[in-house]
Each structure stands twice: as structure tokens, then as C-alpha cells.
Design a protein around this motif. Structure first.
Motif, PDB file in Angstrom:
ATOM      1  N   SER A  74       0.820  -1.214   0.000  1.00 30.07           N
ATOM      2  CA  SER A  74       0.000   0.000   0.000  1.00 30.07           C
ATOM      3  C   SER A  74       0.846   1.251   0.000  1.00 30.07           C
ATOM      4  O   SER A  74       0.373   2.333  -0.300  1.00 30.07           O
ATOM      5  CB  SER A  74      -0.893   0.076   1.230  1.00 30.07           C
ATOM      6  OG  SER A  74      -1.301  -1.175   1.641  1.00 30.07           O
TER       7      SER A  74
ATOM      8  N   SER B 207      -7.311   4.302   3.605  1.00 32.86           N
ATOM      9  CA  SER B 207      -7.174   4.555   2.176  1.00 32.86           C
ATOM     10  C   SER B 207      -6.508   5.892   1.886  1.00 32.86           C
ATOM     11  O   SER B 207      -6.388   6.291   0.741  1.00 32.86           O
ATOM     12  CB  SER B 207      -8.561   4.513   1.519  1.00 32.86           C
ATOM     13  OG  SER B 207      -9.382   5.491   2.127  1.00 32.86           O
ATOM     14  N   GLU B 208      -6.097   6.561   2.955  1.00 36.48           N
ATOM     15  CA  GLU B 208      -5.536   7.890   2.745  1.00 36.48           C
ATOM     16  C   GLU B 208      -4.495   8.214   3.816  1.00 36.48           C
ATOM     17  O   GLU B 208      -4.635   7.815   4.971  1.00 36.48           O
ATOM     18  CB  GLU B 208      -6.669   8.919   2.815  1.00 36.48           C
ATOM     19  CG  GLU B 208      -6.289  10.268   2.286  1.00 36.48           C
ATOM     20  CD  GLU B 208      -7.445  11.266   2.407  1.00 36.48           C
ATOM     21  OE1 GLU B 208      -8.116  11.504   1.393  1.00 36.48           O
ATOM     22  OE2 GLU B 208      -7.665  11.791   3.514  1.00 36.48           O
TER      23      GLU B 208
ATOM     24  N   VAL C 136      -2.171  11.562   5.375  1.00 40.18           N
ATOM     25  CA  VAL C 136      -1.937  13.003   5.344  1.00 40.18           C
ATOM     26  C   VAL C 136      -0.472  13.242   5.701  1.00 40.18           C
ATOM     27  O   VAL C 136       0.016  12.765   6.728  1.00 40.18           O
ATOM     28  CB  VAL C 136      -2.867  13.753   6.320  1.00 40.18           C
ATOM     29  CG1 VAL C 136      -2.587  15.260   6.271  1.00 40.18           C
ATOM     30  CG2 VAL C 136      -4.324  13.453   5.998  1.00 40.18           C
TER      31      VAL C 136
ATOM     32  N   ALA D  98      -3.183  15.447   1.427  1.00 40.46           N
ATOM     33  CA  ALA D  98      -3.860  14.169   1.664  1.00 40.46           C
ATOM     34  C   ALA D  98      -3.669  13.330   0.408  1.00 40.46           C
ATOM     35  O   ALA D  98      -3.930  13.800  -0.696  1.00 40.46           O
ATOM     36  CB  ALA D  98      -5.336  14.393   1.936  1.00 40.46           C
ATOM     37  N   VAL D  99      -3.149  12.133   0.564  1.00 41.61           N
ATOM     38  CA  VAL D  99      -2.799  11.296  -0.578  1.00 41.61           C
ATOM     39  C   VAL D  99      -3.536   9.972  -0.471  1.00 41.61           C
ATOM     40  O   VAL D  99      -3.537   9.345   0.596  1.00 41.61           O
ATOM     41  CB  VAL D  99      -1.273  11.019  -0.607  1.00 41.61           C
ATOM     42  CG1 VAL D  99      -0.874  10.331  -1.885  1.00 41.61           C
ATOM     43  CG2 VAL D  99      -0.484  12.299  -0.408  1.00 41.61           C
ATOM     44  N   SER D 100      -4.167   9.574  -1.598  1.00 41.71           N
ATOM     45  CA  SER D 100      -4.873   8.292  -1.547  1.00 41.71           C
ATOM     46  C   SER D 100      -3.877   7.153  -1.736  1.00 41.71           C
ATOM     47  O   SER D 100      -2.862   7.299  -2.413  1.00 41.71           O
ATOM     48  CB  SER D 100      -5.969   8.246  -2.607  1.00 41.71           C
ATOM     49  OG  SER D 100      -5.393   8.381  -3.871  1.00 41.71           O
ATOM     50  N   LEU D 101      -4.158   6.043  -1.111  1.00 47.41           N
ATOM     51  CA  LEU D 101      -3.283   4.874  -1.192  1.00 47.41           C
ATOM     52  C   LEU D 101      -3.741   3.951  -2.307  1.00 47.41           C
ATOM     53  O   LEU D 101      -4.932   3.930  -2.614  1.00 47.41           O
ATOM     54  CB  LEU D 101      -3.300   4.124   0.146  1.00 47.41           C
ATOM     55  CG  LEU D 101      -2.690   4.891   1.321  1.00 47.41           C
ATOM     56  CD1 LEU D 101      -2.923   4.135   2.620  1.00 47.41           C
ATOM     57  CD2 LEU D 101      -1.206   5.131   1.095  1.00 47.41           C
TER      58      LEU D 101
END
Lengths: 262, 385
Positions: A113, A154-155, A157, A170-173
Motif C-alpha cells: 500500500s 485509504s488515505e 496526510v 492528503a494522498v490516496s493509497l
């Protein structure tokens, strides 16, 4: 969460010597160590795992057989598994071919992930491999992470260091981050870890194991030609404008017009 | 000198050296100035698995012995013996449990000590009972399944910071030393409190406090060994930890010698480095020779203890005596070589000289060590035909 950390074995010296004929690094006769920036990536991966209370950290390195030593140091620090990508066919890889090969290995590990890398290697100093791995995987990436604020399923920061401050993102995985030294103080490998590392078996994956496109690995897959190595110079100069305020304003306007910015 | 360490011993020594150089040296002067307990470094030592080098593997340690502890203490002392003694004092608190504890007591305390989660301290000294340990005034009176402790222990290293305290108290004063008993007292037990933190000449990063017992109820399960064995517990513990003081002394002296040689090579007077003067060369040569002799004695003693030799009071006392007298002399000479700079706090040798002094005093003054050595010597000769 499964976290992969990409590490590189580099010459243990601050004075890297370059072969003037080929413009590549001279490695002979110099002891090796884990790229110092990668230690921060290993530490941060271990801290994320500890924060979440579960997870697996896999260290990954592409290099000659002796690069296993770098992976042993990662094991000594506490990573759960390590994989060495080593094959004569990988030799001579530039950042493009290296990133492609590492990305294929991350796919083979499966269910990763998060990938962490140091901001750059101290020998080549390109800072390209991290972002290029993310592009190969089709994942988002953020460079120069100085802090991980929140970790969601799922995210994530993070704070990205910039020249004048930081950005909060904030970055989505799944995602890839490269980290700066401000992020943590890497732990020293403890005695139990060192003993474990000595005994650990490190699997070696070859080109055949990774099912790579032979045209995209090693020297064949490396379009880069190094003509010259230099640090880009960012020069700022100051000029004092004399005279009354009105004269100063007029002179300034003239200068800005001359530079095409006004 | 080559001491033929095993691979694991080399690993331990190298890691301790790395912690000393990278984590302790940069903050040693500040810790000394502020008299601040080095909790952050204790955490680093714990993570490095160094807190349990002398504790058996079944209790979470590395399974080494006195020698492994000596290697760590020496390396840490090179950078700051205030930090080193905080580490070593936990060993002083752990050895009574290791040697005299029941299986249950060992399981209860040793894994936390090995993991560095809890520090320990050993409480013997009182205001009127130092060298004369038989004069202890702290009492423990049996009351059903409990003992009630009353009294005050003085100058306890790690006092207040540690959580596990083997304490020596009198259960029957009429029997003199044979009326002493050792108890394990945990921080937080009602009736157990701490006095003020002492202001010391050296080892100022370490914490030294009074332990005050006021009707402090200790369950009988916390007796170490048997009732009446307290004096034996104390003496056997000190025999085992005295090489650790020797290690502290050789570490301090090594640190001072390192600074002195470096300085002598850099400092120019009359147009040449002062290392070119025979007056300085001979001082350095004597310092190095005495240091190596002390190290050889401390190492040999530690290895002898770990090999399982039964009687080693004499050798342990010699190691402590010789190394600490050596450290005092070597640090004084290091200050002399650095001259005016040596006297200033900007350079580390004045601290080393202050730190060295305590090694001649604690865990038995050097006068007591000579008593021990002489007594053993006379016993040996009396046994010969």
C-alpha cells in the motif's frame, strides 16, 4: 498495511569519485553503506508499523550480490523481510531502468500500500528513482516528506517540505513517498536485530523471476547518457537603486520592463 | 591490545561505542551542566538491546555476563560516565535478583530490566553505614505475611528514577551483619518516598537520592534469598559489580587520553607541536601504559567471574582499586597536558577528572578494597603450610 522500502547501497564516503572517461561512479576499493537518506525511510516505515500496531515492512534493493549487506542492515533495524534484485542483466541501469525493475518487484511482492524511499542517493544525487517507480506503478507520489500526520485505511496526510515552508497533502493509497532527514532520527540496529540479520536468508530475484521486458532493464533499457555532472546554480543578485523615491521607482520600472516582467 | 573478543562481544562493544560517539558525546557537557537524568539515552540503550547484555536469554537478555557489561560501561564512560553509571547502577540492582532471586522474582523483574523498560537501583548505604555496612539502621519488622520497613537509605544511584530496588534492612539487629535481610521494593509502594536529589562534584547526569521508608509494608515474597542473608547478598553483589566500576574508570581514562593525545599533536608552542616535547611524551606514555594495565586486569577479572570461579573477592577488589586510582591519575595528567584549556569547561577533561574521583569512593572506598585484598591475601597464606 504492507510497506516497501527501497534502499540503495552506496560508497561510504562523502567524496564520490567519478571516472572521467565514462562519467560513472568509481566503486572499487571503497567500503559500502546504506544510502543515509534511505535510513530515514526504513525508520519511518517501522514507525508506521508500530503506530498501526500491525503490518509488514519489506526492504528492497537492486544491486550486485554484496548489496545484500545493505538489506541485512535494514533487517537489523527491524524490517520483516528483504529482497535483493540481482542479475547481470540489471547492470548498467540508469534511473529509468532501475525504477522499472523496482516497480516490477513491488508488483511481485503484492498488496503493497505504501512505498518509501530516501529523497535521493548520495552517490548519484538524482532523486529520480522514487518518483519514477510511482509513475511505473501508476500511483501518486509525494517527494520530500518531513512528517506523516495521519494514516487512514485509504488515505495518508503528509507534510512536504518546500524551500519556504511546507505543504500539507492528503494522498490516496497506494502511494509512494520520498522522505527528508527532518522526518525522524533512525534507530541504531540493536544486538538482537544484528544477530537476526546475520542469519537471515535474503531471496534473490532475477530478471526471469520478475517477468520484465528485457528491453527495459539494465544498460539496454537505459537511454541516459551522462555528458557532464554539475550542481545547478541558483544565483540571486541584489542591486541598490539610488535617488529620490520617484527616481527609484522610474529606474525600477525601466529595469523590470527590460527584463520583460512589467 | 588485542583481547580476542567473540563476534558477539565485538558487536556489543561497537554498538556501545557508536552510541557513545553519536548520541552521548554531543550532549555530555550539557547533561553535566544541567544535572539532567539521561532518559533519552537510556531509551537508545534499551532499543539497542544493551540493557540486558548480562541477563540470561530466558529472561529476555543476551545471555552474556560481567564481561559484556564491562564492555558497554567502558565505551559509555569514554563519552560520559554519568550516563554510564546510570546504566551500570541498574546492573547493581539486577545482580542480587539474578543471583539470589526465586524463579518467580526473576520472571517478574528481569525481563523488564533486560528490555530497558524499568531501571533498578541497589540500596545499602546509609548516613551512618557506608564502609561499615554492618551499622545499617533501617529496620524490617515481620508482621504476618509482611515486613514493615522504616529508615532512610542515602546516596542511592538511580534513586527516584529506578522502579526496582533491592534494599538491605535489619531484621534482627542483635545478630549484627547476620541480622540483615534483602528485600525487593518497588517504586510506588505506600510508605516509600524519595529525598532531594544530591548535588555532586561529578557524574552529574546521574541521579542520586535518599530512599525514605515510613511503615512501608513489603510482602514476604519480596525477600531476596532468606532472612539473615542480607549481608551476603550485598557482598556477593558488590564482588560481581566492582569490575564494572573498573570499566567505568578505564572508560573515563580512555576518553581523557584520547583528548590529551589529540590536543598534544595540535597545540603548538615554541613553533612545534607540544607532542614533540619529551616531557609530554613521557606523560602520555605513562598514561597509556597504566590504562592498558588496568584494562587487562578488569577484563581478566570479568572473564574469571563469568567462567564460574567461586572466589573472586580479591581480584574484583584489585580491578576496582587499580583502575580507579589509574583513572584519577590519568585524568589529572590530561588536564595538565591541556594546561589552561584543560581547566576550562569548554574542554571535556575537567569533567572527566571530576567524574574519575567517585570511582575511588563508591561501591566500597579504595581503602575498603585494600582491606578486602589484604584479608584474602592473609587468608591464602595462612592456609599454606
Amino acid at each position: 498495511m504492507k510497506i516497501a522500502v527501497c534502499i540503495k547501497q552506496v560508497p561510504a564516503t562523502t567524496e564520490v569519485k567519478i571516472n572521467p572517461a565514462t562519467n560513472t561512479l568509481i566503486r572499487e576499493g571503497i567500503p559500502n553503506e546504506v544510502n543515509p537518506f534511505d535510513l530515514y525511510a526504513i525508520e519511518e516505515a517501522l514507525r508506521i508499523k508500530e503506530r498501526l500496531g500491525s503490518g509488514t515492512v519489506v526492504a528492497l534493493s537492486m544491486g550486485p550480490p554484496q548489496a545484500a549487506d545493505a538489506l541485512r542492515e535494514a533487517i537489523a533495524m527491524g524490517v520483516d523481510e528483504a529482497v535483493l534484485l540481482s542479475d547481470r542483466a540489471f547492470a548498467g541501469a540508469d534511473t529509468l531502468a532501475t525504477a522499472y525493475t523496482l516497480a516490477k518487484a513491488i508488483e511481485k511482492i503484492g498488496e503493497v500500500s505504501l512505498v518509501l524511499c530516501g529523497k535521493q542517493a548520495v552517490d548519484g544525487d538524482t532523486a529520480q528513482v522514487g518518483p519514477e517507480i510511482a509513475e511505473n506503478l501508476g500511483w501518486p507520489h509525494v517527494t520530500y516528506i518531513r512528517k506523516i500526520n495521519e494514516i487512514g485505511p485509504s488515505e495518508i496526510v503528509v507534510e512536504r517540505m518546500t524551500d519556504d515552508g511546507y505543504e500539507r497533502l492528503a494522498v490516496s493509497l497506494p502511494a509512494l513517498f520520498t522522505v527528508v532527514k527532518e522526518i525522524n532520527v533512525p534507530r541504531l540496529p540493536g544486538i538482537k536485530g544484528q544477530l537476526r540479520a546475520k542469519k537471515a536468508e535474503i531471496p534473490v530475484w532475477t530478471a526471469a523471476d520478475l517477468e520484465v521486458d528485457p528491453g527495459r532493464i539494465g544498460l539496454t533499457g537505459s537511454p541516459t547518457q551522462v555528458r557532464k555532472i554539475f550542481y545547478p546554480q541558483h544565483e540571486t543578485t541584489a542591486e541598490m537603486i539610488e535617488g529620490s523615491p520617484a527616481e527609484q521607482a522610474a529606474a525600477l520600472l525601466e529595469k523590470l520592463r527590460g527584463l520583460g516582467v512589467a | 591490545m588485542e583481547y580476542f573478543l567473540t563476534e558477539e562481544q565485538k558487536m556489543i562493544k561497537e554498538l556501545a561505542a557508536r552510541i557513545a560517539d553519536e548520541r552521548i558525546k554531543p550532549v555530555a557537557a550539557e547533561l553535566d551542566e544541567k544535572e539532567e537524568f539521561p532518559w533519552e539515552i537510556m531509551k537508545v540503550l534499551a532499543e539497542a538491546d544493551l540493557c540486558g547484555v548480562y541477563i540470561p536469554q530466558e529472561y529476555g537478555g543476551l545471555g552474556g555476563g560481567v564481561f559484556e557489561q564491562v564492555l558497554v560501561v567502558e565505551e559509555l564512560s569514554r563519552a560520559c560516565s554519568g550516563v554510564a553509571v546510570s546504566y551500570a547502577a541498574t546492573g547493581l540492582g539486577a545482580f542480587p535478583i539474578l543471583m539470589f532471586g526465586t524463579e518467580e522474582q526473576k520472571k517478574r523483574y528481569l525481563p523488564d530490566i533486560a528490555a530497558g523498560k524499568r531501571l533498578a537501583a541497589f540500596a545499602l548505604t546509609e548516613a551512618n553505614a557506608g564502609s561499615d555496612a554492618g551499622a545499617i539502621e533501617t529496620t524490617a519488622v515481620r508482621d504476618g505475611d509482611y515486613y514493615i520497613l522504616n529508615g532512610t537509605k542515602q546516596w542511592i544511584t538511580n534513586g527516584g528514577e529506578a522502579e526496582i530496588y533491592p534494599v538491605i534492612a535489619m531484621t534482627d539487629r542483635s545478630k549484627g551483619p547476620r541480622g540483615a535481610t534483602a528485600f525487593i521494593v518497588e517504586k510506588g509502594t505506600p510508605g516509600f518516598s524519595f529525598g532531594k536529589k544530591e548535588k555532586k562534584m561529578g557524574i552529574r547526569a546521574s541521579a542520586t537520592r535518599e530512599l525514605i521508608f515510613t511503615d512501608c509494608r513489603i510482602p514476604k515474597e519480596n525477600v531476596l534469598g532468606r532472612e539473615g542473608m542480607g549481608f551476603i547478598v550485598a557482598m556477593k553483589t558488590l564482588d560481581r559489580t566492582r569490575p564494572g566500576i573498573g570499566a567505568q574508570a578505564i572508560g573515563i581514562a580512555q576518553g581523557a587520553l584520547d583528548v590529551a593525545v589529540k590536543y598534544a599533536r595540535e597545540r603548538h608552542q615554541f613553533g612545534v607541536p607540544i607532542s614533540s616535547f619529551q616531557a609530554i611524551q613521557h606523560m602520555l606514555a605513562d598514561m597509556a601504559t597504566q590504562l592498558e594495565a588496568a584494562r587487562a586486569l578488569v577484563y581478566a577479572t570479568a572473564r574469571m567471574i563469568d567462567a564460574g570461579v567461586k572466589e573472586f573477592s580479591k581480584e574484583a577488589a584489585m580491578a576496582k582499586l587499580f583502575a580507579s586510582d589509574m583513572a584519577m591519575k590519568v585524568t589529572i595528567d590530561a588536564v595538565q597536558i591541556l594546561g589552561g584549556y584543560g581547566y576550562m569547561r569548554d574542554y571535556p577533561v575537567e569533567k572527566m577528572m571530576r567524574d574519575a574521583k567517585i570511582t575511588q569512593i563508591y561501591e566500597g572506598t579504595n581503602q575498603i578494597q585494600r582491606n578486602v585484598i589484604a584479608l584474602e591475601l592473609i587468608k591464602e597464606y595462612a592456609g599454606r603450610k
